[in-house]
Motif scaffolding. Structure first.
Motif, PDB file in Angstrom:
ATOM      1  N   GLN A 134       0.831  -1.206   0.000  1.00 38.26           N
ATOM      2  CA  GLN A 134       0.000   0.000   0.000  1.00 38.26           C
ATOM      3  C   GLN A 134       0.864   1.254   0.000  1.00 38.26           C
ATOM      4  OE1 GLN A 134      -3.381   0.465  -0.091  1.00 38.26           O
ATOM      5  NE2 GLN A 134      -3.650  -1.724  -0.465  1.00 38.26           N
ATOM      6  N   GLU A 135       1.968   1.178   0.728  1.00 36.63           N
ATOM      7  CA  GLU A 135       2.834   2.349   0.870  1.00 36.63           C
ATOM      8  C   GLU A 135       3.756   2.543  -0.337  1.00 36.63           C
ATOM      9  OE1 GLU A 135       6.420   3.937   3.823  1.00 36.63           O
ATOM     10  OE2 GLU A 135       5.113   2.285   4.444  1.00 36.63           O
ATOM     11  N   ARG A 136       4.343   1.439  -0.812  1.00 34.13           N
ATOM     12  CA  ARG A 136       5.377   1.537  -1.843  1.00 34.13           C
ATOM     13  C   ARG A 136       4.915   1.108  -3.227  1.00 34.13           C
ATOM     14  NH1 ARG A 136       9.340  -2.569   0.568  1.00 34.13           N
ATOM     15  NH2 ARG A 136      10.487  -2.146  -1.368  1.00 34.13           N
ATOM     16  N   GLY A 137       3.831   0.325  -3.289  1.00 33.99           N
ATOM     17  CA  GLY A 137       3.353  -0.189  -4.556  1.00 33.99           C
ATOM     18  C   GLY A 137       3.916  -1.581  -4.837  1.00 33.99           C
ATOM     19  N   TRP A 138       3.126  -2.411  -5.520  1.00 34.15           N
ATOM     20  CA  TRP A 138       3.572  -3.771  -5.815  1.00 34.15           C
ATOM     21  C   TRP A 138       4.786  -3.828  -6.740  1.00 34.15           C
ATOM     22  CZ3 TRP A 138       2.657  -7.833  -3.039  1.00 34.15           C
ATOM     23  CH2 TRP A 138       1.498  -7.887  -2.250  1.00 34.15           C
ATOM     24  N   PRO A 139       4.953  -2.887  -7.683  1.00 34.36           N
ATOM     25  CA  PRO A 139       6.184  -2.919  -8.488  1.00 34.36           C
ATOM     26  C   PRO A 139       7.447  -2.806  -7.641  1.00 34.36           C
ATOM     27  CG  PRO A 139       4.528  -1.588  -9.582  1.00 34.36           C
ATOM     28  CD  PRO A 139       3.978  -1.912  -8.232  1.00 34.36           C
ATOM     29  N   ALA A 140       7.369  -2.056  -6.542  1.00 34.07           N
ATOM     30  CA  ALA A 140       8.538  -1.936  -5.661  1.00 34.07           C
ATOM     31  C   ALA A 140       8.815  -3.276  -4.972  1.00 34.07           C
ATOM     32  CB  ALA A 140       8.302  -0.843  -4.618  1.00 34.07           C
ATOM     33  N   LEU A 141       7.764  -3.982  -4.581  1.00 33.67           N
ATOM     34  CA  LEU A 141       7.973  -5.299  -3.971  1.00 33.67           C
ATOM     35  C   LEU A 141       8.475  -6.300  -4.996  1.00 33.67           C
ATOM     36  CD1 LEU A 141       6.406  -3.911  -1.638  1.00 33.67           C
ATOM     37  CD2 LEU A 141       5.390  -6.139  -1.155  1.00 33.67           C
ATOM     38  N   HIS A 142       8.022  -6.149  -6.234  1.00 32.70           N
ATOM     39  CA  HIS A 142       8.547  -7.006  -7.301  1.00 32.70           C
ATOM     40  C   HIS A 142      10.042  -6.749  -7.492  1.00 32.70           C
ATOM     41  CE1 HIS A 142       9.300  -8.216 -11.547  1.00 32.70           C
ATOM     42  NE2 HIS A 142       8.514  -9.222 -11.213  1.00 32.70           N
ATOM     43  N   ALA A 143      10.439  -5.486  -7.415  1.00 33.83           N
ATOM     44  CA  ALA A 143      11.864  -5.147  -7.535  1.00 33.83           C
ATOM     45  C   ALA A 143      12.663  -5.734  -6.372  1.00 33.83           C
ATOM     46  CB  ALA A 143      12.033  -3.628  -7.587  1.00 33.83           C
ATOM     47  N   GLU A 144      12.068  -5.716  -5.170  1.00 34.63           N
ATOM     48  CA  GLU A 144      12.734  -6.334  -4.019  1.00 34.63           C
ATOM     49  C   GLU A 144      12.900  -7.832  -4.241  1.00 34.63           C
ATOM     50  OE1 GLU A 144      11.687  -7.455   0.626  1.00 34.63           O
ATOM     51  OE2 GLU A 144      10.855  -5.591  -0.214  1.00 34.63           O
ATOM     52  N   LEU A 145      11.857  -8.465  -4.782  1.00 32.97           N
ATOM     53  CA  LEU A 145      11.940  -9.894  -5.079  1.00 32.97           C
ATOM     54  C   LEU A 145      13.041 -10.172  -6.106  1.00 32.97           C
ATOM     55  CD1 LEU A 145      10.745 -12.747  -4.724  1.00 32.97           C
ATOM     56  CD2 LEU A 145       9.154 -12.209  -6.589  1.00 32.97           C
ATOM     57  N   ALA A 146      13.184  -9.290  -7.076  1.00 31.96           N
ATOM     58  CA  ALA A 146      14.222  -9.474  -8.100  1.00 31.96           C
ATOM     59  C   ALA A 146      15.618  -9.468  -7.486  1.00 31.96           C
ATOM     60  CB  ALA A 146      14.096  -8.387  -9.162  1.00 31.96           C
ATOM     61  N   ARG A 147      15.785  -8.744  -6.382  1.00 29.52           N
ATOM     62  CA  ARG A 147      17.106  -8.692  -5.730  1.00 29.52           C
ATOM     63  C   ARG A 147      17.396  -9.985  -4.964  1.00 29.52           C
ATOM     64  NH1 ARG A 147      15.258  -3.381  -4.810  1.00 29.52           N
ATOM     65  NH2 ARG A 147      14.560  -3.890  -2.699  1.00 29.52           N
ATOM     66  N   VAL A 148      16.365 -10.568  -4.330  1.00 29.90           N
ATOM     67  CA  VAL A 148      16.614 -11.741  -3.487  1.00 29.90           C
ATOM     68  C   VAL A 148      16.340 -13.062  -4.201  1.00 29.90           C
ATOM     69  CG1 VAL A 148      16.151 -10.419  -1.386  1.00 29.90           C
ATOM     70  CG2 VAL A 148      14.284 -11.703  -2.464  1.00 29.90           C
ATOM     71  N   ASP A 149      15.495 -13.009  -5.242  1.00 32.86           N
ATOM     72  CA  ASP A 149      15.124 -14.239  -5.959  1.00 32.86           C
ATOM     73  C   ASP A 149      14.875 -13.884  -7.426  1.00 32.86           C
ATOM     74  OD1 ASP A 149      14.203 -16.655  -6.859  1.00 32.86           O
ATOM     75  OD2 ASP A 149      12.573 -16.860  -5.400  1.00 32.86           O
ATOM     76  N   PRO A 150      15.947 -13.594  -8.172  1.00 31.91           N
ATOM     77  CA  PRO A 150      15.773 -13.134  -9.563  1.00 31.91           C
ATOM     78  C   PRO A 150      15.063 -14.147 -10.456  1.00 31.91           C
ATOM     79  CG  PRO A 150      18.094 -13.590  -9.063  1.00 31.91           C
ATOM     80  CD  PRO A 150      17.360 -13.613  -7.773  1.00 31.91           C
ATOM     81  N   ASP A 151      15.241 -15.435 -10.194  1.00 30.14           N
ATOM     82  CA  ASP A 151      14.594 -16.443 -11.040  1.00 30.14           C
ATOM     83  C   ASP A 151      13.072 -16.380 -10.920  1.00 30.14           C
ATOM     84  OD1 ASP A 151      17.043 -17.272 -11.887  1.00 30.14           O
ATOM     85  OD2 ASP A 151      17.108 -19.097 -10.662  1.00 30.14           O
ATOM     86  N   THR A 152      12.594 -16.274  -9.676  1.00 24.28           N
ATOM     87  CA  THR A 152      11.143 -16.178  -9.480  1.00 24.28           C
ATOM     88  C   THR A 152      10.611 -14.860 -10.014  1.00 24.28           C
ATOM     89  OG1 THR A 152      11.212 -17.621  -7.537  1.00 24.28           O
ATOM     90  CG2 THR A 152       9.290 -16.186  -7.763  1.00 24.28           C
ATOM     91  N   ALA A 153      11.324 -13.763  -9.754  1.00 25.45           N
ATOM     92  CA  ALA A 153      10.875 -12.449 -10.226  1.00 25.45           C
ATOM     93  C   ALA A 153      10.775 -12.423 -11.750  1.00 25.45           C
ATOM     94  CB  ALA A 153      11.824 -11.359  -9.736  1.00 25.45           C
ATOM     95  N   ALA A 154      11.674 -13.133 -12.422  1.00 28.05           N
ATOM     96  CA  ALA A 154      11.688 -13.114 -13.889  1.00 28.05           C
ATOM     97  C   ALA A 154      10.436 -13.749 -14.482  1.00 28.05           C
ATOM     98  CB  ALA A 154      12.929 -13.839 -14.402  1.00 28.05           C
ATOM     99  N   ARG A 155       9.829 -14.689 -13.747  1.00 26.08           N
ATOM    100  CA  ARG A 155       8.633 -15.345 -14.296  1.00 26.08           C
ATOM    101  C   ARG A 155       7.333 -14.725 -13.788  1.00 26.08           C
ATOM    102  NH1 ARG A 155       6.276 -18.921 -10.799  1.00 26.08           N
ATOM    103  NH2 ARG A 155       7.482 -19.570  -8.970  1.00 26.08           N
ATOM    104  N   LEU A 156       7.437 -13.707 -12.923  1.00 23.25           N
ATOM    105  CA  LEU A 156       6.245 -13.041 -12.406  1.00 23.25           C
ATOM    106  C   LEU A 156       6.182 -11.606 -12.907  1.00 23.25           C
ATOM    107  CD1 LEU A 156       6.242 -14.187  -8.653  1.00 23.25           C
ATOM    108  CD2 LEU A 156       5.063 -15.240 -10.591  1.00 23.25           C
ATOM    109  N   LYS A 157       5.003 -11.184 -13.325  1.00 26.77           N
ATOM    110  CA  LYS A 157       4.810  -9.791 -13.706  1.00 26.77           C
ATOM    111  C   LYS A 157       4.608  -8.933 -12.445  1.00 26.77           C
ATOM    112  CE  LYS A 157       2.834 -10.770 -18.235  1.00 26.77           C
ATOM    113  NZ  LYS A 157       1.669 -10.586 -19.141  1.00 26.77           N
ATOM    114  N   PRO A 158       4.944  -7.641 -12.514  1.00 23.96           N
ATOM    115  CA  PRO A 158       4.779  -6.778 -11.331  1.00 23.96           C
ATOM    116  C   PRO A 158       3.354  -6.735 -10.802  1.00 23.96           C
ATOM    117  CG  PRO A 158       6.182  -5.715 -12.948  1.00 23.96           C
ATOM    118  CD  PRO A 158       5.634  -6.944 -13.613  1.00 23.96           C
TER     119      PRO A 158
END
Length: 309
Positions: A134-158
């Protein structure tokens, strides 16, 4: 062939591809019982927006895993796999034949390959992730996921909020990326399956079916169904039940966040996107038999394939 090695029939395909019609056609030829393979049909009081089989259809052939959870509860792929293995055993013990029908392909994969042993959902952590979104937006959480789990982030849309949330939850609970969990040994019983997929040769025709079905849902009182769910209390948009396609968009509309035209357009677009994801997933199952759902005799073709052996 022993009962454990005997293949289980499956009818799957994208939303609005005619799976229920094919299953009912088969029921006219064989003593089947249908096991629903749909993550939304498990919920009570969610009938119109899930295109739940009618009372008459359920009277025609026994159905299982429908109306087994309150919308405030969760139902996982692991729950489905456990319940399905037991149902297959009991259906066969009655001298009848189980038939899996539905488009929740994570459930199908759970039966084909077993499941990874993942941590259970943590309500407090999920609430924290919701607040961050709510505060940062889901794209920001997707970017966080890309830092810790790039493989999963690559197959998920923001915009795939539910899966982003789950991947971050697993990372924070275990310190291990979700993709690493998936690479580990799987658990659970793997079932031999005969998969028949109803897939359209003409995507535009499927889109037309989706639009017509949604219009029929509206005429049948879908918005009143969602209003009743909202009034009962205890439900919110972050629950898996209320994230189901159509319900999520209706909730936003009833919150006054968009107008009616936008609501209908978004709901139809989300259903099309669901169908696209389902078709992409199915293409990764080369063992499936494909029947063109655009053909007028698709249901008959489906049962011909299933009855061939």
């Amino acid at each position: 062939m022993g009962e454990q090695q005997k293949p289980v029939w499956v009818i799957t395909g994208p939303t609005a591809s005619g799976k229920t019609a094919a299953a009912l056609e088969l029921a006219a030829h064989r003593p089947i019982e249908i096991i629903s393979m749909d993550s939304a049909l498990v919920y009570r009081s969610m009938d119109i927006g899930t295109a739940k089989p009618t009372v008459a259809e359920r009277a025609q052939v026994p159905h299982h895993l429908i109306d087994i959870r309150d919308p405030v509860e969760s139902y996982s792929a692991a729950d489905f796999a456990t319940d399905t293995v037991e149902l297959i055993r009991t259906i066969r013990a009655r001298g009848r034949e189980p038939l899996l029908v539905g488009g929740t392909l994570l459930y199908l994969t759970a039966l084909q390959e077993g499941l990874n042993e993942l941590p259970k959902a943590d309500p407090m952590l999920r609430a924290d992730l919701e607040a961050q979104a709510q505060e940062r937006g889901w794209p920001a959480l997707h970017a966080e996921l890309a830092r810790v789990d790039p493989d999963t982030a690559a197959r998920l849309k923001p915009g795939d909020t539910q899966r982003i949330q789950r991947a971050l939850e697993v990372w924070r609970l275990t310190g291990i990326p979700l993709s690493d969990h998936f690479r580990k040994a799987r658990i659970g019983q793997r079932l031999p399956l005969r998969i028949l997929a109803l897939e359209p040769s003409n995507r535009a025709e499927l889109h037309g079916r989706i639009a017509r079905r949604f219009a029929a849902m509206i005429d049948a009182g879908f918005l009143n169904e969602v209003r009743a769910l909202r009034q009962r209390g205890g439900l919110h948009q972050s629950l898996p039940s209320m994230r189901a396609v159509g319900y999520r968009q209706a909730w936003t509309y009833l919150d006054g966040m968009c107008d009616y035209t936008t609501f209908t357009a978004q709901a139809i677009a989300a259903t099309r996107q669901l169908a696209k994801r389902q078709l992409t997933w199915l293409r990764g199952m080369p063992e499936r038999v494909v029947v063109d759902s655009c053909q007028p005799d698709a249901a008959q073709q489906a049962i011909t394939h299933l009855l061939r052996d």
